[in-house]
Enzyme design. Sequence first.
Site, PDB file in Angstrom:
ATOM      1  N   CYS A  43       0.829  -1.213   0.000  1.00  0.00           N
ATOM      2  CA  CYS A  43       0.000   0.000   0.000  1.00  0.00           C
ATOM      3  C   CYS A  43       0.860   1.258   0.000  1.00  0.00           C
ATOM      4  N   CYS A  48      -1.704   1.859  -2.850  1.00  0.00           N
ATOM      5  CA  CYS A  48      -2.659   2.949  -2.586  1.00  0.00           C
ATOM      6  C   CYS A  48      -2.035   4.349  -2.626  1.00  0.00           C
ATOM      7  N   LYS A  51      -0.157   5.484  -5.919  1.00  0.00           N
ATOM      8  CA  LYS A  51      -1.223   5.518  -6.940  1.00  0.00           C
ATOM      9  C   LYS A  51      -2.085   6.768  -6.781  1.00  0.00           C
ATOM     10  N   TYR A 178      -9.483  -3.059 -10.867  1.00  0.00           N
ATOM     11  CA  TYR A 178      -9.067  -1.854 -10.152  1.00  0.00           C
ATOM     12  C   TYR A 178      -7.828  -1.208 -10.794  1.00  0.00           C
ATOM     13  N   GLU A 182      -7.608   2.277 -12.938  1.00  0.00           N
ATOM     14  CA  GLU A 182      -6.968   3.423 -12.276  1.00  0.00           C
ATOM     15  C   GLU A 182      -5.776   3.924 -13.092  1.00  0.00           C
ATOM     16  N   HIS A 435     -26.254  21.748   0.746  1.00  0.00           N
ATOM     17  CA  HIS A 435     -26.493  22.278  -0.581  1.00  0.00           C
ATOM     18  C   HIS A 435     -25.489  23.370  -0.903  1.00  0.00           C
ATOM     19  N   GLU A 440     -25.807  15.416  -1.562  1.00  0.00           N
ATOM     20  CA  GLU A 440     -27.194  15.631  -1.121  1.00  0.00           C
ATOM     21  C   GLU A 440     -28.181  14.813  -1.952  1.00  0.00           C
TER      22      GLU A 440
HETATM   23  C1  LIG Z   1      -1.329  -0.774  -7.459  1.00  0.00           C
HETATM   24  C2  LIG Z   1      -2.143  -1.075  -6.202  1.00  0.00           C
HETATM   25  C3  LIG Z   1      -3.012  -0.123  -5.722  1.00  0.00           C
HETATM   26  C4  LIG Z   1      -3.756  -0.385  -4.569  1.00  0.00           C
HETATM   27  N1  LIG Z   1      -4.619   0.587  -4.128  1.00  0.00           N
HETATM   28  C5  LIG Z   1      -5.357   0.360  -3.027  1.00  0.00           C
HETATM   29  C6  LIG Z   1      -6.228   1.369  -2.535  1.00  0.00           C
HETATM   30  O1  LIG Z   1      -6.346   2.463  -3.094  1.00  0.00           O
HETATM   31  N2  LIG Z   1      -6.938   1.097  -1.399  1.00  0.00           N
HETATM   32  C7  LIG Z   1      -6.842  -0.116  -0.748  1.00  0.00           C
HETATM   33  O2  LIG Z   1      -7.504  -0.303   0.283  1.00  0.00           O
HETATM   34  N3  LIG Z   1      -6.027  -1.087  -1.205  1.00  0.00           N
HETATM   35  C8  LIG Z   1      -5.280  -0.876  -2.317  1.00  0.00           C
HETATM   36  N4  LIG Z   1      -4.424  -1.854  -2.764  1.00  0.00           N
HETATM   37  C9  LIG Z   1      -4.365  -3.133  -2.037  1.00  0.00           C
HETATM   38  C10 LIG Z   1      -3.481  -2.995  -0.785  1.00  0.00           C
HETATM   39  O3  LIG Z   1      -2.208  -2.514  -1.144  1.00  0.00           O
HETATM   40  C11 LIG Z   1      -3.357  -4.365  -0.097  1.00  0.00           C
HETATM   41  O4  LIG Z   1      -4.650  -4.866   0.173  1.00  0.00           O
HETATM   42  C12 LIG Z   1      -2.592  -4.267   1.233  1.00  0.00           C
HETATM   43  O5  LIG Z   1      -1.309  -3.728   1.021  1.00  0.00           O
HETATM   44  C13 LIG Z   1      -2.489  -5.664   1.873  1.00  0.00           C
HETATM   45  O6  LIG Z   1      -1.733  -5.598   3.044  1.00  0.00           O
HETATM   46  P1  LIG Z   1      -0.954  -6.885   3.563  1.00  0.00           P
HETATM   47  O7  LIG Z   1      -0.433  -6.530   4.914  1.00  0.00           O
HETATM   48  O8  LIG Z   1      -1.782  -8.092   3.432  1.00  0.00           O
HETATM   49  O9  LIG Z   1       0.256  -7.091   2.555  1.00  0.00           O
HETATM   50  P2  LIG Z   1       1.356  -6.093   2.013  1.00  0.00           P
HETATM   51  O10 LIG Z   1       1.048  -4.685   2.248  1.00  0.00           O
HETATM   52  O11 LIG Z   1       1.609  -6.526   0.606  1.00  0.00           O
HETATM   53  O12 LIG Z   1       2.634  -6.429   2.916  1.00  0.00           O
HETATM   54  C14 LIG Z   1       3.315  -7.630   2.838  1.00  0.00           C
HETATM   55  C15 LIG Z   1       4.761  -7.376   3.226  1.00  0.00           C
HETATM   56  O13 LIG Z   1       5.397  -8.624   3.467  1.00  0.00           O
HETATM   57  C16 LIG Z   1       6.723  -8.592   2.958  1.00  0.00           C
HETATM   58  N5  LIG Z   1       7.108  -9.986   2.753  1.00  0.00           N
HETATM   59  C17 LIG Z   1       6.547 -10.881   1.903  1.00  0.00           C
HETATM   60  N6  LIG Z   1       7.127 -12.096   2.053  1.00  0.00           N
HETATM   61  C18 LIG Z   1       8.058 -11.951   3.036  1.00  0.00           C
HETATM   62  C19 LIG Z   1       8.978 -12.853   3.647  1.00  0.00           C
HETATM   63  N7  LIG Z   1       9.017 -14.138   3.301  1.00  0.00           N
HETATM   64  N8  LIG Z   1       9.802 -12.388   4.596  1.00  0.00           N
HETATM   65  C20 LIG Z   1       9.766 -11.079   4.971  1.00  0.00           C
HETATM   66  N9  LIG Z   1       8.905 -10.186   4.440  1.00  0.00           N
HETATM   67  C21 LIG Z   1       8.062 -10.623   3.484  1.00  0.00           C
HETATM   68  C22 LIG Z   1       6.570  -7.775   1.681  1.00  0.00           C
HETATM   69  O14 LIG Z   1       7.816  -7.245   1.279  1.00  0.00           O
HETATM   70  C23 LIG Z   1       5.578  -6.697   2.126  1.00  0.00           C
HETATM   71  O15 LIG Z   1       6.242  -5.575   2.648  1.00  0.00           O
HETATM   72  C24 LIG Z   1      -3.637  -1.627  -3.901  1.00  0.00           C
HETATM   73  C25 LIG Z   1      -2.749  -2.590  -4.389  1.00  0.00           C
HETATM   74  C26 LIG Z   1      -2.009  -2.323  -5.521  1.00  0.00           C
HETATM   75  C27 LIG Z   1      -1.041  -3.370  -6.030  1.00  0.00           C
HETATM   76  N1  LIG Z   2      -8.738   1.352  -5.110  1.00  0.00           N
HETATM   77  C1  LIG Z   2      -8.464   0.203  -4.499  1.00  0.00           C
HETATM   78  O1  LIG Z   2      -8.935  -0.087  -3.410  1.00  0.00           O
HETATM   79  C2  LIG Z   2      -7.548  -0.787  -5.168  1.00  0.00           C
HETATM   80  C3  LIG Z   2      -6.733  -0.384  -6.204  1.00  0.00           C
HETATM   81  C4  LIG Z   2      -5.903  -1.321  -6.789  1.00  0.00           C
HETATM   82  C5  LIG Z   2      -5.900  -2.630  -6.339  1.00  0.00           C
HETATM   83  N2  LIG Z   2      -6.708  -2.988  -5.321  1.00  0.00           N
HETATM   84  C6  LIG Z   2      -6.747  -4.380  -4.843  1.00  0.00           C
HETATM   85  O2  LIG Z   2      -5.799  -5.137  -5.536  1.00  0.00           O
HETATM   86  C7  LIG Z   2      -6.432  -6.208  -6.216  1.00  0.00           C
HETATM   87  C8  LIG Z   2      -5.703  -6.495  -7.498  1.00  0.00           C
HETATM   88  O3  LIG Z   2      -6.010  -5.507  -8.477  1.00  0.00           O
HETATM   89  P1  LIG Z   2      -6.092  -5.932 -10.008  1.00  0.00           P
HETATM   90  O4  LIG Z   2      -6.612  -4.792 -10.791  1.00  0.00           O
HETATM   91  O5  LIG Z   2      -4.796  -6.551 -10.402  1.00  0.00           O
HETATM   92  O6  LIG Z   2      -7.115  -7.147  -9.975  1.00  0.00           O
HETATM   93  P2  LIG Z   2      -8.676  -7.224 -10.284  1.00  0.00           P
HETATM   94  O7  LIG Z   2      -9.099  -8.543  -9.814  1.00  0.00           O
HETATM   95  O8  LIG Z   2      -9.396  -6.011  -9.843  1.00  0.00           O
HETATM   96  O9  LIG Z   2      -8.713  -7.213 -11.881  1.00  0.00           O
HETATM   97  C9  LIG Z   2      -8.053  -8.175 -12.649  1.00  0.00           C
HETATM   98  C10 LIG Z   2      -8.499  -8.031 -14.098  1.00  0.00           C
HETATM   99  O10 LIG Z   2      -7.686  -8.836 -14.918  1.00  0.00           O
HETATM  100  C11 LIG Z   2      -8.497  -9.630 -15.772  1.00  0.00           C
HETATM  101  N3  LIG Z   2      -7.767 -10.889 -15.987  1.00  0.00           N
HETATM  102  C12 LIG Z   2      -7.482 -11.843 -15.072  1.00  0.00           C
HETATM  103  N4  LIG Z   2      -6.786 -12.848 -15.647  1.00  0.00           N
HETATM  104  C13 LIG Z   2      -6.629 -12.510 -16.943  1.00  0.00           C
HETATM  105  C14 LIG Z   2      -6.005 -13.140 -18.050  1.00  0.00           C
HETATM  106  N5  LIG Z   2      -5.415 -14.330 -17.930  1.00  0.00           N
HETATM  107  N6  LIG Z   2      -6.031 -12.515 -19.256  1.00  0.00           N
HETATM  108  C15 LIG Z   2      -6.644 -11.303 -19.380  1.00  0.00           C
HETATM  109  N7  LIG Z   2      -7.245 -10.661 -18.364  1.00  0.00           N
HETATM  110  C16 LIG Z   2      -7.249 -11.264 -17.170  1.00  0.00           C
HETATM  111  C17 LIG Z   2      -9.796  -9.810 -15.000  1.00  0.00           C
HETATM  112  O11 LIG Z   2     -10.853 -10.091 -15.892  1.00  0.00           O
HETATM  113  C18 LIG Z   2      -9.941  -8.459 -14.325  1.00  0.00           C
HETATM  114  O12 LIG Z   2     -10.530  -7.528 -15.189  1.00  0.00           O
HETATM  115  C19 LIG Z   2      -7.875  -5.752  -6.388  1.00  0.00           C
HETATM  116  O13 LIG Z   2      -8.751  -6.840  -6.517  1.00  0.00           O
HETATM  117  C20 LIG Z   2      -8.116  -4.964  -5.143  1.00  0.00           C
HETATM  118  O14 LIG Z   2      -8.520  -5.825  -4.104  1.00  0.00           O
HETATM  119  C21 LIG Z   2      -7.538  -2.091  -4.724  1.00  0.00           C
END
Ligand SMILES: Cc1cc2nc3c(=O)[nH]c(=O)nc-3n(C[C@H](O)[C@H](O)[C@H](O)COP(=O)(O)OP(=O)(O)OC[C@H]3O[C@@H](n4cnc5c(N)ncnc54)[C@H](O)[C@@H]3O)c2cc1C
Ligand SMILES: NC(=O)c1ccc[n+]([C@@H]2O[C@H](COP(=O)([O-])OP(=O)(O)OC[C@H]3O[C@@H](n4cnc5c(N)ncnc54)[C@H](O)[C@@H]3O)[C@@H](O)[C@H]2O)c1
Length: 454
Positions: A43, A48, A51, A178, A182, A435, A440
């Site tokens: 994140c 998050c 992004k 997502y 985005e 408003h 609203e």
């Molecule tokens: C591009 C993108 C945009 C997103 N935007 C949003 C958003 O706007 N709002 C939202 O709510 N969510 C968003 N998400 C999803 C959000 O980032 C995740 O749901 C969240 O980070 C999950 O938290 P977590 O603690 O499960 O894992 P993570 O935050 O992924 O943390 C896991 C950590 O574990 C570490 N790790 C992994 N394996 C090991 C190991 N073996 N030893 C030591 N360390 C290790 C990794 O390096 C990492 O730092 C987004 C995700 C992406 C990819």
């Molecule tokens: N604003 C937010 O809260 C936010 C932003 C980014 C990511 N996220 C989290 O991270 C997760 C991952 O995001 P994401 O956009 O990678 O996943 P997603 O599940 O939202 O979308 C994946 C997309 O890839 C397509 N797809 C899957 N396999 C495919 C294939 N083999 N060939 C072609 N298309 C394929 C699916 O049809 C879908 O449209 C989200 O589900 C969400 O939980 C959250």
Amino acid sequence: MSTFEYDFFVIGAGSGGVRAARTAAALGARTGIAEERFFGGTCVNVGCIPKKLYTYAAHTRHDIADSAAYGWHVASEPTFDWSLLKTNKDKEINRLNGIYKNLLNSADVDIHEGHARLAGPNRVAIGDREITAEHILFAVGGQSFMPPVPGIENALDSDDFFELSAQPTDVLIVGGGYIATELAGVFSGLGSQVTLAYRGDLLLNGFDEDIRSFFTDSIKSYVNLKLNSDIQRIERSGDKKEVVFSDGTRAAFDAVLYATGRVPATAKLGLTDFGIKLSDVGAIIVDKNFETAMPGVYAVGDVIDRVTLTPVALAEGQALARRLFGGPKQQVSYDLIPAAVFSEPQIATVGMTEAEARSCHKNIDVYRSRFRPLKHTLTGRDSFSLMKMLVDRESDRVVGMHMAGTDAAEIMQGMAVALQAGATKSQFDSTIGIHPTAAEEFVTMRTPVEDSTD
Ligand SMILES: Cc1cc2nc3c(=O)[nH]c(=O)nc-3n(C[C@H](O)[C@H](O)[C@H](O)COP(=O)(O)OP(=O)(O)OC[C@H]3O[C@@H](n4cnc5c(N)ncnc54)[C@H](O)[C@@H]3O)c2cc1C
Ligand SMILES: NC(=O)c1ccc[n+]([C@@H]2O[C@H](COP(=O)([O-])OP(=O)(O)OC[C@H]3O[C@@H](n4cnc5c(N)ncnc54)[C@H](O)[C@@H]3O)[C@@H](O)[C@H]2O)c1
């Protein structure tokens, strides 16, 4: 006190892991944490936060364009400096990294930098070192999934996006969820030509159908949308990537970005060697208390693949630490989790989609409003908002709310509180609006649309 080195050892310092570790330490548990890559996890570093910063940059382009109608003269054609934005983003992310590390230090959580894996009951190996702990938590998150298309090594994922030092002139984004939607808004707002290829016919699978149709139509105004489209292969052609689509057509792009989902990061953790069960997609299977098949080993966050959002990982990490170390009891509820897509336009939602509501309730009233926001009465921009509310006629409870449009995410957070509190449509009706706002609209929707069913 146990004879183990730690009461609680967390693997992964992302959203769920940091929250669990800090909560446990505050409750008096001797706590350690291992992190192999970046403090704050996905994140903070590649999700998050960066992004959202990029979406602000992208939106500024519209603000500048819209300013003319409000009397502003921008003296010359504005230019955009990608590398300056990236430098500023990197600075902020480095600052946040430091803050996360300090939070752990000041909470008295021992930090171990390196890759950690399970070495046996109550044992974790970090590099060539081993520690013992009474309770072990996996909060290791997920990683991008890219399908095995020939030439996929020429494509970028969302992690690579945040490292791009130069702006691609034209970019192909594959996916329709997502991240794809985005980043389509970001690239386009910043001036790249965007093609979005999606294998289905409506973007944002899982969202309400009206919102999906509205969004799929809206995005066509700024991306070249290829629906029902797959990629056959990707070839290098000089500096370009040449893509062969499933219909046989070809096109060359500066960059191809795959956003085709994420998978739990469970490879190389030694889990199945010790009888810990994984799902088909590699998610760690846990019970209602986040405990795995091995007693004393737990998992939270993206790695359990329930709802992969930061606030959910935080709630799970906190609930687990409180349950283990004597804090106030808290059960994570997966109902009514609000969510937003920071696309252009923004999407936000809480509760059921219309299809879900109809399958759970006999009679659903649908309220829907599509309007041009006040701001664009002067700019003339062809930009609309859609708001939708679903009401169970029998109980009068509001069971779903959906919005596409400016500030949707900010508006929906408050609506989620109302739905958690069990708000009825009559309570929305008796709430006085603010408003003039878009919000609203949710308290002034009086007449259900005709296609509400009995
Ligand atoms: C591009 C993108 C945009 C997103 N935007 C949003 C958003 O706007 N709002 C939202 O709510 N969510 C968003 N998400 C999803 C959000 O980032 C995740 O749901 C969240 O980070 C999950 O938290 P977590 O603690 O499960 O894992 P993570 O935050 O992924 O943390 C896991 C950590 O574990 C570490 N790790 C992994 N394996 C090991 C190991 N073996 N030893 C030591 N360390 C290790 C990794 O390096 C990492 O730092 C987004 C995700 C992406 C990819
Ligand atoms: N604003 C937010 O809260 C936010 C932003 C980014 C990511 N996220 C989290 O991270 C997760 C991952 O995001 P994401 O956009 O990678 O996943 P997603 O599940 O939202 O979308 C994946 C997309 O890839 C397509 N797809 C899957 N396999 C495919 C294939 N083999 N060939 C072609 N298309 C394929 C699916 O049809 C879908 O449209 C989200 O589900 C969400 O939980 C959250």
